[in-house]
Design a protein around this motif. Structure first.
Motif, mmCIF file in Angstrom:
data_model
loop_
_atom_site.group_PDB
_atom_site.id
_atom_site.type_symbol
_atom_site.label_atom_id
_atom_site.label_comp_id
_atom_site.label_asym_id
_atom_site.label_seq_id
_atom_site.Cartn_x
_atom_site.Cartn_y
_atom_site.Cartn_z
ATOM 1 N N TYR A 152 44.672 33.016 44.706
ATOM 2 C CA TYR A 152 43.976 32.112 43.785
ATOM 3 C C TYR A 152 42.987 31.252 44.561
ATOM 4 O O TYR A 152 43.188 30.051 44.740
ATOM 5 N N ARG A 183 54.117 30.644 43.556
ATOM 6 C CA ARG A 183 53.759 30.037 42.260
ATOM 7 C C ARG A 183 54.804 29.025 41.811
ATOM 8 O O ARG A 183 54.479 28.088 41.093
ATOM 9 N N SER A 197 49.269 22.854 39.621
ATOM 10 C CA SER A 197 48.058 22.054 39.433
ATOM 11 C C SER A 197 48.297 21.070 38.313
ATOM 12 O O SER A 197 48.869 21.420 37.283
ATOM 13 N N HIS A 240 36.900 28.610 43.502
ATOM 14 C CA HIS A 240 35.666 29.254 43.052
ATOM 15 C C HIS A 240 34.581 28.208 42.895
ATOM 16 O O HIS A 240 34.858 27.067 42.564
ATOM 17 N N THR A 279 44.909 40.419 38.977
ATOM 18 C CA THR A 279 43.506 40.346 39.371
ATOM 19 C C THR A 279 43.321 41.078 40.700
ATOM 20 O O THR A 279 44.291 41.312 41.426
ATOM 21 N N GLN A 321 40.920 39.010 30.261
ATOM 22 C CA GLN A 321 40.586 37.598 30.437
ATOM 23 C C GLN A 321 41.602 36.913 31.334
ATOM 24 O O GLN A 321 42.795 37.113 31.182
ATOM 25 N N ARG A 322 41.112 36.118 32.280
ATOM 26 C CA ARG A 322 41.949 35.258 33.109
ATOM 27 C C ARG A 322 41.235 33.936 33.258
ATOM 28 O O ARG A 322 40.076 33.899 33.654
ATOM 29 N N SER A 323 41.897 32.863 32.943
ATOM 30 C CA SER A 323 41.330 31.513 33.061
ATOM 31 C C SER A 323 39.993 31.407 32.344
ATOM 32 O O SER A 323 39.065 30.772 32.829
ATOM 33 N N GLY A 324 39.889 32.070 31.198
ATOM 34 C CA GLY A 324 38.681 31.984 30.390
ATOM 35 C C GLY A 324 37.525 32.843 30.880
ATOM 36 O O GLY A 324 36.426 32.763 30.357
ATOM 37 N N HIS A 325 37.751 33.659 31.896
ATOM 38 C CA HIS A 325 36.698 34.511 32.445
ATOM 39 C C HIS A 325 37.092 35.973 32.300
ATOM 40 O O HIS A 325 38.248 36.331 32.426
#
Length: 198
Positions: free
Chosen positions: A180, A119, A124, A183, A13, A43-47
């Motif tokens: 990261y 990472r 999470s 948002h 990203t 697509q990343r994390s559904g976006h």
């Protein structure tokens, strides 16, 4: 010569690219907008987002070195030549321009190791702090630590206040938080609408 270990088809990203190349996010976004580096939509994390491959990262790492001495057209030619380079020097303009890739590759490899390690240390879990990223084996929120660093909290004080946090965690927290970021609006706590209890 150290080279980045990520597979060539790995995509990053703009936030990850900014961290890995140590460039401001705005400079990365501008390079994409001006097509100095080519991004693909993915697509990343559904976006849906713009993503960069390893060649684009190397081009960005070179961009900050070449911006004051090469025209945009010449920089683009150098960046296009990166896709076919196998050694430590990229040539353009029929061999008239040569750019050494050793230092940018070494810096990029170092940044990738830091992000990879961040990472590994951070995860999470919806059952821990509502899914906010925390250091493994703790409930210490990464973004909170970065806010404290930005407000000027001394490193030694943070390590004393959070004894389960190591110097490595403290060093890598900003790397992770910048790659990261949070948002959207801050989460509303369930007790937010309730009057205070005295």
């Amino acid at each position: 010569m150290p080279t980045p270990r990520k597979p060539k088809n790995q995509l990053f990203t703009p936030n990850e690219a900014a961290v890995l190349t140590r460039m401001p996010l705005k400079a990365v976004q501008n390079a994409i907008d001006r097509k100095t580096v080519i991004a693909v939509t993915g697509q990343r994390s559904g976006h849906s987002t713009r993503l960069l491959d390893i060649h684009a990262l190397l081009a960005l790492a070179l961009e900050k070195r070449l911006i004051n001495c090469f025209t945009p057209e010449l920089r683009r030619e150098v960046f296009d030549a990166l896709k076919n380079v196998r050694g430590s020097v990229v040539t353009a303009y029929g061999g008239l321009v040569k750019v050494d890739l050793k230092k940018p590759r070494k810096e990029l490899a170092s940044s990738m190791r830091d992000l990879r390690r961040a990472r590994e240390l951070i995860h999470s879990d919806p059952g821990i702090k509502g899914g906010d990223p925390v250091f493994r084996g703790t409930r210490i929120q990464v973004h909170m630590i970065v806010e404290l660093i930005q407000k000027g909290s001394p490193e030694q004080e943070l390590l004393e206040d959070y004894p389960r946090m190591t110097p490595e965690m403290l060093k890598l927290a900003p790397v992770y938080a910048n790659a990261y970021p949070h948002h959207g609006r801050p989460r509303v706590q369930p007790w937010h609408a309730n009057p205070p209890i005295y």
